[in-house]
Write an enzyme that holds these catalytic residues in place. Structure first.
Site, PDB file in Angstrom:
ATOM      1  N   THR A   1       2.889 -30.478  -6.021  1.00  0.00           N
ATOM      2  CA  THR A   1       3.502 -29.168  -6.238  1.00  0.00           C
ATOM      3  C   THR A   1       4.749 -29.116  -5.360  1.00  0.00           C
ATOM      4  OG1 THR A   1       2.302 -28.154  -4.402  1.00  0.00           O
ATOM      5  CG2 THR A   1       1.225 -28.099  -6.561  1.00  0.00           C
TER       6      THR A   1
ATOM      7  N   MET B   1       9.193 -42.178  -0.328  1.00  0.00           N
ATOM      8  CA  MET B   1       9.407 -41.369   0.871  1.00  0.00           C
ATOM      9  C   MET B   1      10.606 -40.424   0.708  1.00  0.00           C
ATOM     10  SD  MET B   1       6.792 -42.438   2.380  1.00  0.00           S
ATOM     11  CE  MET B   1       6.793 -41.990   4.098  1.00  0.00           C
TER      12      MET B   1
ATOM     13  N   ARG C   1      20.656 -33.774  -2.563  1.00  0.00           N
ATOM     14  CA  ARG C   1      19.296 -34.015  -3.038  1.00  0.00           C
ATOM     15  C   ARG C   1      19.186 -33.668  -4.529  1.00  0.00           C
ATOM     16  NH1 ARG C   1      14.891 -34.992  -0.125  1.00  0.00           N
ATOM     17  NH2 ARG C   1      15.793 -34.497   1.886  1.00  0.00           N
TER      18      ARG C   1
ATOM     19  N   GLN D   1      -8.345 -48.634   1.534  1.00  0.00           N
ATOM     20  CA  GLN D   1      -9.034 -47.612   0.728  1.00  0.00           C
ATOM     21  C   GLN D   1      -8.087 -46.977  -0.289  1.00  0.00           C
ATOM     22  OE1 GLN D   1     -12.408 -47.258   0.929  1.00  0.00           O
ATOM     23  NE2 GLN D   1     -12.022 -49.055   2.211  1.00  0.00           N
TER      24      GLN D   1
ATOM     25  N   ASP E   1       2.886 -32.199   0.161  1.00  0.00           N
ATOM     26  CA  ASP E   1       1.523 -32.684   0.416  1.00  0.00           C
ATOM     27  C   ASP E   1       0.447 -31.630   0.158  1.00  0.00           C
ATOM     28  OD1 ASP E   1       2.614 -35.154   1.074  1.00  0.00           O
ATOM     29  OD2 ASP E   1       2.821 -34.635   3.176  1.00  0.00           O
TER      30      ASP E   1
ATOM     31  N   SER F   1       2.407 -51.785  -2.034  1.00  0.00           N
ATOM     32  CA  SER F   1       1.057 -52.338  -2.195  1.00  0.00           C
ATOM     33  C   SER F   1       0.188 -51.437  -3.063  1.00  0.00           C
ATOM     34  CB  SER F   1       0.401 -52.592  -0.830  1.00  0.00           C
ATOM     35  OG  SER F   1       0.083 -51.395  -0.184  1.00  0.00           O
ATOM     36  N   ASN F   2       0.386 -50.126  -2.997  1.00  0.00           N
ATOM     37  CA  ASN F   2      -0.365 -49.246  -3.910  1.00  0.00           C
ATOM     38  C   ASN F   2       0.058 -49.480  -5.354  1.00  0.00           C
ATOM     39  OD1 ASN F   2      -2.313 -47.250  -2.654  1.00  0.00           O
ATOM     40  ND2 ASN F   2      -0.581 -47.109  -1.238  1.00  0.00           N
TER      41      ASN F   2
ATOM     42  N   HIS G   1      -1.353 -39.694  -0.180  1.00  0.00           N
ATOM     43  CA  HIS G   1      -0.918 -39.353   1.173  1.00  0.00           C
ATOM     44  C   HIS G   1      -1.925 -39.932   2.152  1.00  0.00           C
ATOM     45  CE1 HIS G   1       1.154 -37.122   4.273  1.00  0.00           C
ATOM     46  NE2 HIS G   1      -0.023 -36.723   4.718  1.00  0.00           N
TER      47      HIS G   1
HETATM   48  C1  GAR Z   1       0.940 -45.628   1.936  1.00  0.00           C
HETATM   49  O1  GAR Z   1       0.122 -45.611   3.070  1.00  0.00           O
HETATM   50  C2  GAR Z   1       1.085 -44.227   1.374  1.00  0.00           C
HETATM   51  O2  GAR Z   1      -0.085 -43.442   1.496  1.00  0.00           O
HETATM   52  C3  GAR Z   1       2.178 -43.670   2.247  1.00  0.00           C
HETATM   53  O3  GAR Z   1       3.087 -44.729   2.390  1.00  0.00           O
HETATM   54  C4  GAR Z   1       2.379 -45.974   2.302  1.00  0.00           C
HETATM   55  C5  GAR Z   1       3.054 -46.820   1.249  1.00  0.00           C
HETATM   56  O4  GAR Z   1       2.517 -48.108   1.237  1.00  0.00           O
HETATM   57  N1  GAR Z   1       2.786 -42.523   1.658  1.00  0.00           N
HETATM   58  C6  GAR Z   1       3.278 -41.508   2.358  1.00  0.00           C
HETATM   59  O5  GAR Z   1       3.296 -41.486   3.575  1.00  0.00           O
HETATM   60  C7  GAR Z   1       3.827 -40.389   1.530  1.00  0.00           C
HETATM   61  N2  GAR Z   1       4.110 -39.242   2.344  1.00  0.00           N
HETATM   62  P1  GAR Z   1       2.789 -49.065  -0.020  1.00  0.00           P
HETATM   63  O6  GAR Z   1       4.295 -49.052  -0.275  1.00  0.00           O
HETATM   64  O7  GAR Z   1       2.324 -50.413   0.461  1.00  0.00           O
HETATM   65  O8  GAR Z   1       2.008 -48.546  -1.185  1.00  0.00           O
END
Ligand code: GAR
Length: 197
Positions: free
Chosen positions: A149, A98, A73, A181, A153, A17-18, A117
């Site tokens: 970095t 992730m 990794r 937000q 986080d 969604s972001n 984050h």
């Molecule tokens: C979001 O809330 C983002 O901040 C979080 O995962 C979600 C992804 O949502 N990111 C983390 O937790 C990174 N450590 P989205 O796939 O709908 O954008």
């Protein structure tokens, strides 16, 4: 700024969604005409991540690199780096990606790598941020856009948004409030990076 291509590559693992908010804002705010900037590719480490189908519908190149198929990794990150590099990005945008990144990858994209984050950093790095904020009795929670970095986080904070934690909140309810937000601050932070005052 026009004439200079500023390619944006977005990395996702889930719903995206972001990513969608960034793509939609880039079109609405005419980033291509104004800064020569556009989202050229979306890469997922999860096969069938929901956001991939949406990106494909928008005509954006997508690519899946299944991390479970790599022996380490380092091997995964080497392949990821090569895939990102093909697009010669100005910005590499982690949007719900992730994965913990190797120092080599972080160094390779230094100055170009940003993340969002779901907490008010430096509080609550890592996972389960919303439940931890509720359990700690926080009155406020939020989200942070920051440079990446090699310390998880951390990195320079580029933007933040604050939301209230309401009585009786569940982690899901708080996450949904924070996410609305995130969709505002992530595009806004990227626009500032593309067009420094
Ligand atoms: C979001 O809330 C983002 O901040 C979080 O995962 C979600 C992804 O949502 N990111 C983390 O937790 C990174 N450590 P989205 O796939 O709908 O954008």
């Amino acid at each position: 700024m026009s004439g200079v291509n500023k390619n944006i590559v977005i990395l996702i693992s889930g719903s995206g969604s972001n990513m969608a908010a960034i793509v939609e804002t880039s079109l609405k705010q005419r980033w291509q005409a104004r800064f020569g900037a556009r989202v050229v590719a979306v890469i997922s480490n999860k096969v069938g991540a929901q956001g991939l189908a949406w990106a494909e519908e928008q005509g954006i190149a997508t690519h899946t690199l299944d991390h479970t198929r790599f022996s380490s990794r380092e091997a995964f990150d080497a392949a990821l780096m090569a895939e990102i590099d093909r697009h010669e990005p100005t910005l590499v945008v982690l949007a719900g990606f992730m994965r913990i990144l190797t120092p080599g990858l972080v160094q390779h994209f230094e100055g170009r790598l940003v993340n969002i984050h779901p907490s008010l950093l430096p509080a609550f790095t890592g996972l389960k941020t919303h439940q931890r904020a509720i359990d700690a009795g926080c009155r406020f929670a939020g989200a942070t856009v920051h440079r990446v970095t090699s310390e998880l986080d951390h990195g320079q904070i580029l933007d933040q948004a604050v939301v209230p934690v309401l009585p009786g909140d569940t982690a899901e309810a708080l996450a949904a409030r924070v996410l609305t937000q995130e969709h505002l601050i992530y595009p806004r932070a990227l626009e500032r990076l593309l067009n420094p005052a």
